[in-house]
Design a protein around this motif. Sequence first.
Motif, PDB file in Angstrom:
ATOM      1  N   MET A  25       0.837  -1.191   0.000  1.00  0.00           N
ATOM      2  CA  MET A  25       0.000   0.000   0.000  1.00  0.00           C
ATOM      3  C   MET A  25       0.875   1.244   0.000  1.00  0.00           C
ATOM      4  O   MET A  25       2.057   1.196   0.366  1.00  0.00           O
ATOM      5  CB  MET A  25      -0.965   0.003   1.184  1.00  0.00           C
ATOM      6  CG  MET A  25      -0.336   0.190   2.540  1.00  0.00           C
ATOM      7  SD  MET A  25      -1.582   0.218   3.867  1.00  0.00           S
ATOM      8  CE  MET A  25      -0.951   1.564   4.880  1.00  0.00           C
ATOM      9  N   VAL A  26       0.293   2.357  -0.448  1.00  0.00           N
ATOM     10  CA  VAL A  26       0.979   3.642  -0.468  1.00  0.00           C
ATOM     11  C   VAL A  26       0.330   4.529   0.580  1.00  0.00           C
ATOM     12  O   VAL A  26      -0.881   4.760   0.553  1.00  0.00           O
ATOM     13  CB  VAL A  26       0.885   4.311  -1.852  1.00  0.00           C
ATOM     14  CG1 VAL A  26       1.642   5.633  -1.856  1.00  0.00           C
ATOM     15  CG2 VAL A  26       1.414   3.378  -2.935  1.00  0.00           C
ATOM     16  N   ARG A  27       1.130   5.004   1.509  1.00  0.00           N
ATOM     17  CA  ARG A  27       0.605   5.819   2.597  1.00  0.00           C
ATOM     18  C   ARG A  27       0.079   7.159   2.087  1.00  0.00           C
ATOM     19  O   ARG A  27       0.607   7.747   1.140  1.00  0.00           O
ATOM     20  CB  ARG A  27       1.684   6.057   3.661  1.00  0.00           C
ATOM     21  CG  ARG A  27       2.016   4.805   4.465  1.00  0.00           C
ATOM     22  CD  ARG A  27       3.173   5.052   5.413  1.00  0.00           C
ATOM     23  NE  ARG A  27       2.869   6.061   6.412  1.00  0.00           N
ATOM     24  CZ  ARG A  27       2.242   5.821   7.568  1.00  0.00           C
ATOM     25  NH1 ARG A  27       1.841   4.597   7.858  1.00  0.00           N
ATOM     26  NH2 ARG A  27       2.024   6.786   8.422  1.00  0.00           N
ATOM     27  N   SER A  28      -0.974   7.612   2.744  1.00  0.00           N
ATOM     28  CA  SER A  28      -1.581   8.887   2.381  1.00  0.00           C
ATOM     29  C   SER A  28      -0.641  10.047   2.701  1.00  0.00           C
ATOM     30  O   SER A  28       0.230   9.952   3.561  1.00  0.00           O
ATOM     31  CB  SER A  28      -2.898   9.064   3.146  1.00  0.00           C
ATOM     32  OG  SER A  28      -3.375  10.381   3.017  1.00  0.00           O
ATOM     33  N   TRP A  29      -0.856  11.167   2.001  1.00  0.00           N
ATOM     34  CA  TRP A  29      -0.111  12.386   2.314  1.00  0.00           C
ATOM     35  C   TRP A  29      -0.732  13.125   3.502  1.00  0.00           C
ATOM     36  O   TRP A  29      -0.228  14.160   3.934  1.00  0.00           O
ATOM     37  CB  TRP A  29      -0.061  13.304   1.091  1.00  0.00           C
ATOM     38  CG  TRP A  29       0.847  12.767   0.033  1.00  0.00           C
ATOM     39  CD1 TRP A  29       0.507  11.939  -1.006  1.00  0.00           C
ATOM     40  CD2 TRP A  29       2.261  12.965  -0.069  1.00  0.00           C
ATOM     41  NE1 TRP A  29       1.615  11.616  -1.753  1.00  0.00           N
ATOM     42  CE2 TRP A  29       2.712  12.247  -1.204  1.00  0.00           C
ATOM     43  CE3 TRP A  29       3.186  13.694   0.672  1.00  0.00           C
ATOM     44  CZ2 TRP A  29       4.041  12.231  -1.598  1.00  0.00           C
ATOM     45  CZ3 TRP A  29       4.526  13.680   0.270  1.00  0.00           C
ATOM     46  CH2 TRP A  29       4.929  12.958  -0.844  1.00  0.00           C
ATOM     47  N   LYS A  30      -1.805  12.558   4.054  1.00  0.00           N
ATOM     48  CA  LYS A  30      -2.464  13.170   5.197  1.00  0.00           C
ATOM     49  C   LYS A  30      -1.900  12.685   6.533  1.00  0.00           C
ATOM     50  O   LYS A  30      -2.184  13.276   7.571  1.00  0.00           O
ATOM     51  CB  LYS A  30      -3.969  12.871   5.156  1.00  0.00           C
ATOM     52  CG  LYS A  30      -4.670  13.353   3.891  1.00  0.00           C
ATOM     53  CD  LYS A  30      -6.115  12.896   3.869  1.00  0.00           C
ATOM     54  CE  LYS A  30      -6.802  13.273   2.563  1.00  0.00           C
ATOM     55  NZ  LYS A  30      -8.204  12.774   2.496  1.00  0.00           N
ATOM     56  N   VAL A  31      -1.128  11.599   6.512  1.00  0.00           N
ATOM     57  CA  VAL A  31      -0.605  11.052   7.767  1.00  0.00           C
ATOM     58  C   VAL A  31       0.576  11.901   8.233  1.00  0.00           C
ATOM     59  O   VAL A  31       1.229  12.577   7.435  1.00  0.00           O
ATOM     60  CB  VAL A  31      -0.174   9.579   7.585  1.00  0.00           C
ATOM     61  CG1 VAL A  31      -1.379   8.709   7.264  1.00  0.00           C
ATOM     62  CG2 VAL A  31       0.877   9.454   6.484  1.00  0.00           C
ATOM     63  N   PRO A  32       0.873  11.869   9.540  1.00  0.00           N
ATOM     64  CA  PRO A  32       1.934  12.741  10.079  1.00  0.00           C
ATOM     65  C   PRO A  32       3.334  12.408   9.566  1.00  0.00           C
ATOM     66  O   PRO A  32       4.149  13.299   9.355  1.00  0.00           O
ATOM     67  CB  PRO A  32       1.836  12.521  11.594  1.00  0.00           C
ATOM     68  CG  PRO A  32       0.472  11.945  11.829  1.00  0.00           C
ATOM     69  CD  PRO A  32       0.150  11.158  10.609  1.00  0.00           C
ATOM     70  N   VAL A  33       3.632  11.104   9.402  1.00  0.00           N
ATOM     71  CA  VAL A  33       4.991  10.702   9.010  1.00  0.00           C
ATOM     72  C   VAL A  33       4.931   9.715   7.851  1.00  0.00           C
ATOM     73  O   VAL A  33       3.912   9.087   7.599  1.00  0.00           O
ATOM     74  CB  VAL A  33       5.760  10.074  10.197  1.00  0.00           C
ATOM     75  CG1 VAL A  33       5.991  11.099  11.291  1.00  0.00           C
ATOM     76  CG2 VAL A  33       4.997   8.865  10.762  1.00  0.00           C
ATOM     77  N   HIS A  34       6.058   9.577   7.170  1.00  0.00           N
ATOM     78  CA  HIS A  34       6.200   8.629   6.054  1.00  0.00           C
ATOM     79  C   HIS A  34       5.142   8.861   4.964  1.00  0.00           C
ATOM     80  O   HIS A  34       4.600   7.912   4.393  1.00  0.00           O
ATOM     81  CB  HIS A  34       6.141   7.187   6.558  1.00  0.00           C
ATOM     82  CG  HIS A  34       7.121   6.884   7.648  1.00  0.00           C
ATOM     83  ND1 HIS A  34       8.486   7.022   7.496  1.00  0.00           N
ATOM     84  CD2 HIS A  34       6.933   6.480   8.938  1.00  0.00           C
ATOM     85  CE1 HIS A  34       9.107   6.707   8.622  1.00  0.00           C
ATOM     86  NE2 HIS A  34       8.187   6.381   9.511  1.00  0.00           N
ATOM     87  N   LYS A  35       4.868  10.098   4.686  1.00  0.00           N
ATOM     88  CA  LYS A  35       3.857  10.454   3.691  1.00  0.00           C
ATOM     89  C   LYS A  35       4.232   9.912   2.312  1.00  0.00           C
ATOM     90  O   LYS A  35       5.364  10.066   1.862  1.00  0.00           O
ATOM     91  CB  LYS A  35       3.720  11.973   3.601  1.00  0.00           C
ATOM     92  CG  LYS A  35       3.347  12.676   4.899  1.00  0.00           C
ATOM     93  CD  LYS A  35       3.399  14.187   4.732  1.00  0.00           C
ATOM     94  CE  LYS A  35       3.155  14.920   6.045  1.00  0.00           C
ATOM     95  NZ  LYS A  35       1.759  14.820   6.467  1.00  0.00           N
ATOM     96  N   GLY A  36       3.266   9.273   1.645  1.00  0.00           N
ATOM     97  CA  GLY A  36       3.460   8.814   0.278  1.00  0.00           C
ATOM     98  C   GLY A  36       4.412   7.652   0.101  1.00  0.00           C
ATOM     99  O   GLY A  36       4.749   7.295  -1.036  1.00  0.00           O
TER     100      GLY A  36
END
Length: 259
Positions: A99-110
């Motif tokens: 999965m690709v992390r959202s750009w809305k999360v605090p860390v490790h965006k994208g």
Amino acid sequence: MSSFVILKNISRIPMLRNTSLFKVNTAGYINIKLVTQYRNLSNVNPENIFSNENKSRVEKQLSSVQRVKTVVPYQENPKDAAVLMPLCYVNYEPSLLFMVRSWKVPVHKGEVCFPGGMKDNGDLDLCQTALRETFEEIGLQSESVNIWGKMPKIPSKDGKIEVTPYLGFCGDMDNISKLVLDESEVDAVFTRTITSLCDPVNVRSTQFTNGYTLPVFLSGELRIWGMTAVLLHQLLTVLAPGMYNFKLRHNQPIKSKSS
């Protein structure tokens, strides 16, 4: 003399029918030399990598997998987290789901990662953590996951979190668009065939000045690196010996001669 022969029952061999590895052409021919060469590399190949025999072998070796060397600061009482490394079939080909992390999360965006997260007080164990987080993030039901085992814990970069990776077989995943993503945490999901992940063309490494080297996997516009790449490297070493032959080597820096 031609090295090609006709396979009359090719429709009964799904692993050969849809993979470019064996170069099946429109006339129904297959390069037997390629098949023989590939099988000779190891007893593990795309046809049996998810077999009960390989599963039993992997289960015995997961807990003792050799960890990639990293430099992590010591932290007392690190928090527990867990991830699921989802094995699956996509169009008959053995694959892994990412999965690709959202750009809305605090860390490790994208960044590319495996589904998972922090342990909750209500979780019976870390396996439940991995399955619960996977369902919350991408909608994959825990009942559809057959857990093969777990690898040793791996610390986060700052040492404040210890992540336990679980390996699970999820069956056919031909239509990942049906997965229900938590858009606050996940931007997308995608799969990669294990054959492509094992291809030396798609594996690189990054050397750090503080004394360690980490793997990097190329995936089109996406790059698999960091902890996810470390877990993937350790997994492929156990899951697909012979298919995956990448070795991490740390080269000592060349010291300049003093004048």
